[in-house]
Design a protein around this motif. Sequence first.
Motif, PDB file in Angstrom:
ATOM      1  N   THR A 149     -22.640 -11.555  50.280  1.00  0.00           N
ATOM      2  CA  THR A 149     -21.596 -12.328  49.959  1.00  0.00           C
ATOM      3  C   THR A 149     -21.102 -13.217  50.951  1.00  0.00           C
ATOM      4  N   ARG A 150     -20.864 -12.701  52.235  1.00  0.00           N
ATOM      5  CA  ARG A 150     -20.077 -13.496  53.207  1.00  0.00           C
ATOM      6  C   ARG A 150     -21.069 -14.563  53.626  1.00  0.00           C
ATOM      7  N   ALA A 151     -22.437 -14.448  53.513  1.00  0.00           N
ATOM      8  CA  ALA A 151     -23.343 -15.636  53.656  1.00  0.00           C
ATOM      9  C   ALA A 151     -22.949 -16.821  52.983  1.00  0.00           C
ATOM     10  N   ILE A 152     -22.831 -16.255  51.462  1.00  0.00           N
ATOM     11  CA  ILE A 152     -22.646 -17.401  50.640  1.00  0.00           C
ATOM     12  C   ILE A 152     -21.473 -18.088  50.666  1.00  0.00           C
ATOM     13  N   MET A 157     -27.452 -21.738  52.890  1.00  0.00           N
ATOM     14  CA  MET A 157     -28.027 -21.959  51.705  1.00  0.00           C
ATOM     15  C   MET A 157     -28.772 -20.910  51.132  1.00  0.00           C
ATOM     16  N   PRO A 158     -28.730 -20.874  49.683  1.00  0.00           N
ATOM     17  CA  PRO A 158     -29.271 -19.660  48.905  1.00  0.00           C
ATOM     18  C   PRO A 158     -30.811 -19.450  49.395  1.00  0.00           C
ATOM     19  N   LYS A 159     -31.626 -20.324  49.636  1.00  0.00           N
ATOM     20  CA  LYS A 159     -33.059 -20.206  49.986  1.00  0.00           C
ATOM     21  C   LYS A 159     -33.202 -19.453  51.228  1.00  0.00           C
ATOM     22  N   THR A 160     -32.133 -19.748  52.326  1.00  0.00           N
ATOM     23  CA  THR A 160     -32.154 -19.297  53.688  1.00  0.00           C
ATOM     24  C   THR A 160     -31.821 -17.630  53.471  1.00  0.00           C
ATOM     25  N   LEU A 161     -30.728 -17.471  52.446  1.00  0.00           N
ATOM     26  CA  LEU A 161     -30.316 -16.071  52.113  1.00  0.00           C
ATOM     27  C   LEU A 161     -31.530 -15.308  51.436  1.00  0.00           C
ATOM     28  N   GLN A 162     -32.186 -15.950  50.797  1.00  0.00           N
ATOM     29  CA  GLN A 162     -33.328 -15.286  49.966  1.00  0.00           C
ATOM     30  C   GLN A 162     -34.255 -14.640  51.140  1.00  0.00           C
ATOM     31  N   ASP A 163     -34.527 -15.640  52.238  1.00  0.00           N
ATOM     32  CA  ASP A 163     -35.581 -15.131  53.141  1.00  0.00           C
ATOM     33  C   ASP A 163     -35.007 -14.103  54.134  1.00  0.00           C
ATOM     34  N   ILE A 164     -33.701 -14.178  54.360  1.00  0.00           N
ATOM     35  CA  ILE A 164     -33.144 -13.140  55.203  1.00  0.00           C
ATOM     36  C   ILE A 164     -33.270 -11.856  54.406  1.00  0.00           C
ATOM     37  N   LEU A 165     -32.750 -11.736  53.236  1.00  0.00           N
ATOM     38  CA  LEU A 165     -32.658 -10.617  52.391  1.00  0.00           C
ATOM     39  C   LEU A 165     -34.067  -9.882  52.031  1.00  0.00           C
ATOM     40  N   GLY A 166     -34.979 -10.778  51.997  1.00  0.00           N
ATOM     41  CA  GLY A 166     -36.541 -10.455  51.685  1.00  0.00           C
ATOM     42  C   GLY A 166     -36.568 -10.442  50.112  1.00  0.00           C
ATOM     43  N   HIS A 167     -35.782 -11.184  49.510  1.00  0.00           N
ATOM     44  CA  HIS A 167     -36.229 -11.329  47.913  1.00  0.00           C
ATOM     45  C   HIS A 167     -37.425 -12.184  47.593  1.00  0.00           C
ATOM     46  N   ALA A 168     -38.236 -11.804  46.774  1.00  0.00           N
ATOM     47  CA  ALA A 168     -39.341 -12.495  46.431  1.00  0.00           C
ATOM     48  C   ALA A 168     -39.022 -13.735  45.415  1.00  0.00           C
ATOM     49  N   MET A 172     -33.110 -13.206  42.075  1.00  0.00           N
ATOM     50  CA  MET A 172     -32.731 -12.125  42.615  1.00  0.00           C
ATOM     51  C   MET A 172     -31.550 -12.264  43.268  1.00  0.00           C
ATOM     52  N   THR A 173     -31.792 -13.022  44.224  1.00  0.00           N
ATOM     53  CA  THR A 173     -30.690 -13.465  45.231  1.00  0.00           C
ATOM     54  C   THR A 173     -29.370 -13.926  44.577  1.00  0.00           C
ATOM     55  N   MET A 174     -29.348 -14.830  43.695  1.00  0.00           N
ATOM     56  CA  MET A 174     -28.475 -15.523  43.319  1.00  0.00           C
ATOM     57  C   MET A 174     -27.839 -14.595  42.054  1.00  0.00           C
ATOM     58  N   ASN A 175     -28.200 -13.964  41.371  1.00  0.00           N
ATOM     59  CA  ASN A 175     -27.900 -12.902  40.380  1.00  0.00           C
ATOM     60  C   ASN A 175     -27.208 -11.908  40.979  1.00  0.00           C
ATOM     61  N   LEU A 176     -27.755 -11.331  42.196  1.00  0.00           N
ATOM     62  CA  LEU A 176     -27.034 -10.007  42.453  1.00  0.00           C
ATOM     63  C   LEU A 176     -25.901 -10.199  43.712  1.00  0.00           C
TER      64      LEU A 176
END
Length: 196
Positions: A149-152, A157-168, A172-176
């Motif tokens: 949440t703080r990252a957003i 960038m959502p794509k960067t966050l996706q990679d950091i969180l390890g979401h395929a 998943m990143t955006m919804n949760l």
Amino acid sequence: MTDDEIHRFFEAAEGVWYYNLFVVMIQTGCRAGEACALMYEDVGEEFLSIKRTVTRNEDGNYVIGSTAKTKAGVREIPLNDTIREVLADQREFNEKNHMNKDEGDTLYFHNSRGGVTSAHHINETIEVICRDNGIEPFSTHAFRHTFATRAIESGMMPKTLQDILGHADINMTMNLYSHVMDETKIKEMGRVHISL
């Protein structure tokens, strides 16, 4: 978690066995099992490598697994100064308390008996801290959720966050994890100016 909740919790957790682990989880967005499986060789100059997670073996004991939760879970997370400091502090703590007794044991975070720790152990500790300090109880996942949440909110960038969180999947990143705090919504709305 709000800023006030974070402050209250970390103030109450100061000196607790898992304090450094709490910091690593909230600063990286790692899953509890991933943070509990971190080894010295996973930390480089610029990145923290997530390669494995804690699992249970056929006897029901917690062990360090040989792989991450998913293929996307294998990833590199950039280090910041806070993460570097807390990991250095944990290594000193391990040496002082003789936590890495076995040859080849380079695990950062052990339970108080020197064994593998897990989300279950950490959640029990969080529950006690919250109960003893009048804090609304939460689980380890709140650290991950708060990081995301703080990252957003800070503009990651959502794509960067996706990679950091390890979401395929980016969905998943955006919804949760893209919930935005009310204060941030008010601040952002204040930036919108439409001339009529």
